[in-house]
Design a protein around this motif. Structure first.
Motif, PDB file in Angstrom:
ATOM      1  N   LEU A   1      47.434  15.449 -31.328  1.00 26.60           N
ATOM      2  CA  LEU A   1      46.117  15.909 -31.776  1.00 26.60           C
ATOM      3  C   LEU A   1      45.859  15.323 -33.165  1.00 26.60           C
ATOM      4  CD1 LEU A   1      46.126  19.606 -30.563  1.00 26.60           C
ATOM      5  CD2 LEU A   1      44.617  17.769 -29.820  1.00 26.60           C
ATOM      6  N   PRO A   2      44.596  15.148 -33.505  1.00 29.96           N
ATOM      7  CA  PRO A   2      44.294  14.557 -34.815  1.00 29.96           C
ATOM      8  C   PRO A   2      44.726  15.483 -35.955  1.00 29.96           C
ATOM      9  CG  PRO A   2      42.293  14.838 -33.474  1.00 29.96           C
ATOM     10  CD  PRO A   2      43.395  15.486 -32.734  1.00 29.96           C
ATOM     11  N   GLU A   3      45.341  14.920 -36.994  1.00 33.13           N
ATOM     12  CA  GLU A   3      45.745  15.693 -38.167  1.00 33.13           C
ATOM     13  C   GLU A   3      44.710  15.458 -39.260  1.00 33.13           C
ATOM     14  OE1 GLU A   3      48.287  17.725 -38.118  1.00 33.13           O
ATOM     15  OE2 GLU A   3      49.088  17.093 -36.179  1.00 33.13           O
TER      16      GLU A   3
ATOM     17  N   SER B   1      43.436  -3.791 -25.830  1.00 32.11           N
ATOM     18  CA  SER B   1      42.607  -2.588 -25.799  1.00 32.11           C
ATOM     19  C   SER B   1      43.465  -1.435 -25.252  1.00 32.11           C
ATOM     20  CB  SER B   1      41.375  -2.829 -24.926  1.00 32.11           C
ATOM     21  OG  SER B   1      40.671  -3.972 -25.364  1.00 32.11           O
ATOM     22  N   GLY B   2      44.492  -1.091 -25.995  1.00 31.44           N
ATOM     23  CA  GLY B   2      45.440  -0.062 -25.567  1.00 31.44           C
ATOM     24  C   GLY B   2      46.599  -0.656 -24.774  1.00 31.44           C
ATOM     25  N   ALA B   3      47.714   0.065 -24.772  1.00 32.14           N
ATOM     26  CA  ALA B   3      48.908  -0.436 -24.097  1.00 32.14           C
ATOM     27  C   ALA B   3      48.702  -0.568 -22.590  1.00 32.14           C
ATOM     28  CB  ALA B   3      50.094   0.485 -24.377  1.00 32.14           C
TER      29      ALA B   3
ATOM     30  N   LYS C   1      50.078   6.818 -29.595  1.00 34.48           N
ATOM     31  CA  LYS C   1      50.989   7.948 -29.671  1.00 34.48           C
ATOM     32  C   LYS C   1      51.286   8.313 -31.117  1.00 34.48           C
ATOM     33  CE  LYS C   1      51.324   7.497 -25.226  1.00 34.48           C
ATOM     34  NZ  LYS C   1      51.492   8.491 -24.186  1.00 34.48           N
ATOM     35  N   LEU C   2      50.884   7.488 -32.048  1.00 28.33           N
ATOM     36  CA  LEU C   2      51.086   7.811 -33.457  1.00 28.33           C
ATOM     37  C   LEU C   2      49.807   8.371 -34.072  1.00 28.33           C
ATOM     38  CD1 LEU C   2      53.139   4.729 -34.737  1.00 28.33           C
ATOM     39  CD2 LEU C   2      53.956   6.854 -33.720  1.00 28.33           C
ATOM     40  N   LEU C   3      48.693   7.693 -33.815  1.00 30.93           N
ATOM     41  CA  LEU C   3      47.443   8.084 -34.458  1.00 30.93           C
ATOM     42  C   LEU C   3      46.536   8.881 -33.533  1.00 30.93           C
ATOM     43  CD1 LEU C   3      46.547   4.698 -36.206  1.00 30.93           C
ATOM     44  CD2 LEU C   3      48.015   6.541 -37.044  1.00 30.93           C
ATOM     45  N   GLY C   4      46.591   8.569 -32.255  1.00 30.81           N
ATOM     46  CA  GLY C   4      45.659   9.152 -31.290  1.00 30.81           C
ATOM     47  C   GLY C   4      45.142   8.037 -30.402  1.00 30.81           C
ATOM     48  N   PRO C   5      44.799   8.369 -29.173  1.00 29.89           N
ATOM     49  CA  PRO C   5      44.467   7.333 -28.196  1.00 29.89           C
ATOM     50  C   PRO C   5      43.015   6.829 -28.268  1.00 29.89           C
ATOM     51  CG  PRO C   5      44.398   9.480 -27.156  1.00 29.89           C
ATOM     52  CD  PRO C   5      44.809   9.714 -28.582  1.00 29.89           C
ATOM     53  N   GLY C   6      42.190   7.476 -29.100  1.00 22.56           N
ATOM     54  CA  GLY C   6      40.754   7.173 -29.066  1.00 22.56           C
ATOM     55  C   GLY C   6      40.386   5.767 -29.485  1.00 22.56           C
TER      56      GLY C   6
ATOM     57  N   LEU D   1      40.638  11.114 -29.914  1.00 15.41           N
ATOM     58  CA  LEU D   1      41.215  11.569 -28.641  1.00 15.41           C
ATOM     59  C   LEU D   1      40.761  10.710 -27.467  1.00 15.41           C
ATOM     60  CD1 LEU D   1      40.987  15.431 -29.089  1.00 15.41           C
ATOM     61  CD2 LEU D   1      42.977  13.932 -29.312  1.00 15.41           C
ATOM     62  N   HIS D   2      41.370  10.982 -26.325  1.00 15.77           N
ATOM     63  CA  HIS D   2      40.939  10.337 -25.090  1.00 15.77           C
ATOM     64  C   HIS D   2      39.491  10.669 -24.784  1.00 15.77           C
ATOM     65  CE1 HIS D   2      44.459   8.442 -23.485  1.00 15.77           C
ATOM     66  NE2 HIS D   2      45.183   9.529 -23.478  1.00 15.77           N
ATOM     67  N   SER D   3      38.774   9.708 -24.234  1.00 15.30           N
ATOM     68  CA  SER D   3      37.505   9.978 -23.561  1.00 15.30           C
ATOM     69  C   SER D   3      37.786   9.995 -22.072  1.00 15.30           C
ATOM     70  CB  SER D   3      36.489   8.872 -23.872  1.00 15.30           C
ATOM     71  OG  SER D   3      36.245   8.805 -25.243  1.00 15.30           O
ATOM     72  N   PRO D   4      36.865  10.572 -21.292  1.00 16.20           N
ATOM     73  CA  PRO D   4      37.044  10.450 -19.840  1.00 16.20           C
ATOM     74  C   PRO D   4      37.028   8.969 -19.430  1.00 16.20           C
ATOM     75  CG  PRO D   4      35.356  12.080 -20.351  1.00 16.20           C
ATOM     76  CD  PRO D   4      35.689  11.391 -21.640  1.00 16.20           C
ATOM     77  N   VAL D   5      37.710   8.661 -18.336  1.00 17.34           N
ATOM     78  CA  VAL D   5      37.743   7.297 -17.819  1.00 17.34           C
ATOM     79  C   VAL D   5      36.329   6.728 -17.701  1.00 17.34           C
ATOM     80  CG1 VAL D   5      38.300   5.910 -15.786  1.00 17.34           C
ATOM     81  CG2 VAL D   5      39.889   7.678 -16.550  1.00 17.34           C
ATOM     82  N   GLU D   6      35.406   7.533 -17.217  1.00 20.03           N
ATOM     83  CA  GLU D   6      34.034   7.063 -16.955  1.00 20.03           C
ATOM     84  C   GLU D   6      33.178   7.016 -18.216  1.00 20.03           C
ATOM     85  OE1 GLU D   6      35.528   9.546 -15.522  1.00 20.03           O
ATOM     86  OE2 GLU D   6      35.798   9.012 -13.399  1.00 20.03           O
ATOM     87  N   GLY D   7      33.692   7.501 -19.319  1.00 24.20           N
ATOM     88  CA  GLY D   7      32.930   7.495 -20.555  1.00 24.20           C
ATOM     89  C   GLY D   7      32.562   8.900 -20.997  1.00 24.20           C
TER      90      GLY D   7
END
Lengths: 511, 511
Positions: free
Chosen positions: A138-140, A198-200, A336-341, B164-170
């Motif tokens: 989660l974001p810190e 664009s991500g792993a 996994k360190l900062l967040g996946p966004g 954070l993650h967004s939904p796959v579809e946006g």
């Protein structure tokens, strides 16, 4: 049902049958619920071998048009397309009607594919649920503040170059920053051997597209990251799980015999604080594995999302750092360190293969978005990532300790786990008598979530597991979450067993 | 060179020859620079037809291992792999050595693929060059300022959900904003029929992965967007170019006969201010095309990056807006309005096919980065995109007018063009006598750049074209750029021809 067989046709007879039945289903002549003649009967009537009809029915099932039910026979299914009116075509052959898409799909697109992550992202949660589920932090607040400051000049500096194309391989400055960071972990590679992703996940996908053809084989630790399993399988490959021994060490004897027998395209491993098992592969196993790869001239795909999240000693050097003969493709990520966004990962690989992946990436998304690249570059260079890492190492270690303490307190007899030395995950073996479907319902009721273990296995798992992300919940809620979880496990089980935390350092015995 | 032919082997003889030579190159037995025996000689020695040896050499060339040079014969190339020591394996079969990657590649990865965009992104430029090249806008200061303001709260609002993650579809909110925007152009679709993409290129790639198998066929306007050509071809499809008539109208008769003969997987079009031709497909052609698609039950892939960039009347409704029977997949993007750095596009498509694409996207990159999604969502909702559009319509129209005026002034006899009614591109037909390789060098010398036309053609083009992005350069430099360009064309040509601006509205005659 009047099927016409043309024995002079170059089209195999089973396909002729499939085609004619398909046409009738698509056009609505055979409505949903219609029962196809039993295979034996149709074979007799057409004077064919029964296996020919079996094959035709099998094709129809694969296309999602029919299904066999015990006692009811083979039934025409309601398809989405006919729902939406594709059946209209029966009224008049030339009247426009929605397309029937299924027969148009490529084999890969048509393949059934579970969508665990997608389902999880969409999952509704109890308001007060304690989340040990999704495998990301989660974001810190401190990190957010630092990023916000950097974002404050993103669009106004450098004449808005953040709105322009980046090179396919990534911004030169970020590639260099990634190399500098890898050097701290013993990996020496020039920025020309790095592509920003664009991500792993894109790295796994590019590797699959570049190296895997249908029928190929991949060796992976058992269990392993389910999205890697999905990706390699979607490319038509078979993934063979390599077992670990009682102490959680990868069984190199099994690895070698599989290398010899199956000539896999590559070996996929997550050596540090593995997802899902939390396992740490020790230095000697890493080195032996690399030498096996040399001997069998087989690449290693090493994913390393957690290597910097060590809560005691530093983790051993990545395999990539020991590779002197260009065998290792190394995937890193900040998700996994900062967040996946932000969706930023990278791959470091030998030049000949990296060049091909660059071409594939260009066809995939031209390049990784410039906004996140520029932001991350700043965060790396100005120390925000390192400051964040120092903070979360303390934070997550405390959360891990809290979870382990709570497990000792609440564990149901038969539960087993190891204390993870880093990363995000505690891998919990459930008592033998637990019904996992039942557990899912009970845990949701009680307000706690986790990830079920089964999708992480290439082979049939021995025993039931769940993955707990200890880093995600507030520390003061972890105890309550574990209490709820253990209560849910008790709800969902039948018989008693022996409990116990296993010794430090080793990991879950799964064989 | 002692080649052994096994006539009893199931492996074709030319492949036996290829294999044995390849092995010697890879192991270093035949070093770089080694001259293979002339085909005729080797054929005589082995008592084979010369064409068999020709085929073997051809395969070796395709694998990048040898090259033929006039007067020098066929020479072993320095491969990256042997550079890096793959040759070491000759010393000892078991000594570790870098891998030889080429034989491991999938067919798609191994396929030769030009990388025009990548080369362009990497191209060094004269300091004072006038750029009519890359097909994207430059950042405008007002837009940058507005985006900067929105970025000022990106990480602090909503408790950092941007990480954070967004939904796959946006993100649901962005999907809704995209639907609202499409509704203004006559397209009614719920947000469940929209997926946010990591740029429009990802849409082309997902479509290719979902619908195209090797041997499939696609119909496209001639010329068309080269990256679409590349993407479809990389999936193993053949793209057939559908010609336009003298007034630049798509030839529906040709389209129908191709639909009938080739049963294409889909029709790919960019109806509004097409890339590269700048052509506008009129409403009646759009409608007829849609009815052809209905009749032949063939999907239309409609790409619409420029539709909102109209400099006179609004462009006709997208084909998607007229589609009542779920035949059209519609791809939109902000790369041509705001700039490509954010990598945000979207696809609107019938639900059954969209669902499959969602699964494919998940395997590709999980989801589009949350930072750019959130930013764009804000920019749409707060009107920044519309304000920007209003500004650039005026700006780009003036630049277009300036370019057309300069062309009238400086045009070399034989040049032909239409005044584009929107978008970014002017498509310039060069006089017959121009040497296009020579022109590339001359133009670079004189400091002006453009995109050569040849890669946009599916078939052999009749005549030479270049694409000029009139929206990219400062208005006061456009005249100078065109002057330089026309001088370069004169440098690179041999004989005179007739010049002239064609009438408004129509487009370039290419058949």
């Amino acid at each position: 049902m009047n099927i016409i067989i043309d024995r002079a046709s170059p089209i195999p007879i089973y396909l002729q049958i499939k085609q004619q039945i398909r046409d009738r289903i698509v056009t609505g002549l055979l409505p949903p619920g219609y029962r196809l003649p039993p295979e034996r009967k149709l074979a007799e009537r057409l004077d064919l071998n029964r296996s020919t009809v079996l094959n035709a029915y099998h094709e129809l099932k694969a296309a999602g048009l029919v299904e066999s039910f015990v006692g009811r026979g083979t039934i025409v299914l309601e398809t989405e397309e006919t729902d939406e009116g594709a059946g209209e075509v029966t009224d008049s052959a030339s009247a426009p009607a929605p397309l029937y898409w299924k027969p148009m799909l490529t084999a890969k697109a048509a393949a059934e594919s579970s969508s665990l992550i997608r389902d999880l992202l969409a999952l509704p949660k109890r308001q007060d649920a304690v989340s040990f589920g999704v495998g990301v932090p989660l974001p810190e607040p401190e990190l957010l503040e630092e990023l916000q400051q950097m974002a404050g000049r993103l669009f106004t500096e450098d004449r808005g170059e953040v709105m322009l194309h980046s090179p396919v391989e990534g911004r030169a400055s970020l590639r260099q920053a990634l190399c500098d960071r890898m050097r701290d972990r013993g990996i020496r590679c020039p920025k020309e051997e790095v592509i920003v992703l664009s991500g792993a996940q894109q790295g796994l996908d590019l590797i699959a597209r570049t190296l895997l053809s249908p029928g190929d084989c991949v060796l992976a630790e058992e269990p392993t990251y389910f999205s890697a399993l999905q990706t390699f399988r979607a490319a038509g490959a078979t993934v063979i799980g390599v077992p670990v021994d009682e102490d959680g060490r990868l069984r190199l004897d099994a690895m070698e015999s599989l290398l010899r027998s199956y000539r896999p395209k590559f070996i996929y491993v997550i050596p540090s604080y593995q997802n899902p098992s939390g396992r740490l592969m020790d230095a000697s196993v890493r080195e032996s594995l690399l030498h096996l790869a040399y001997r069998y001239r087989t690449p290693i795909v090493e994913e390393d999302p957690y290597g910097e999240l060590a809560y005691g000693e530093k983790s051993p050097l990545p395999i990539k750092a020991m590779d002197e003969h260009a065998h290792v493709l190394y995937i890193g990520t900040f998700s996994k360190l900062l967040g996946p966004g932000m969706r930023i990962g990278w791959i470091a690989a030998p030049k000949p293969i990296l060049k091909v992946m660059g071409r594939m990436k260009q066809l995939n998304d031209l390049h990784t978005n410039s906004v996140a690249q520029k932001l991350l570059d700043a965060a790396l260079r100005e120390g925000a990532v390192d400051r964040h890492l120092a903070r979360i190492r303390t934070l997550y270690r405390a959360r891990r300790d809290e979870m382990c303490a709570a497990l000792k307190r609440y564990a149901v007899p038969g539960m087993q786990w190891d204390v993870p030395m880093g990363g995000l995950f505690l891998w919990l073996r459930l008592p033998g008598g637990v019904n996992v479907q039942e557990l899912a319902v009970r845990a949701a009721d009680r307000g706690v979530d986790y990830i079920p273990g089964a999708p992480f296995f290439a082979e049939q798992p021995k025993g039931s597991y769940i993955r707990l992300n200890f880093a995600r919940a507030d520390i003061e809620r972890i105890g309550e979450g574990i209490r709820r979880l253990c209560a849910a496990v008790e709800d969902a089980m039948e018989g008693p067993e022996v409990t116990g935390e296993r010794e430090q350092e080793g990991t879950i015995p799964i064989v």
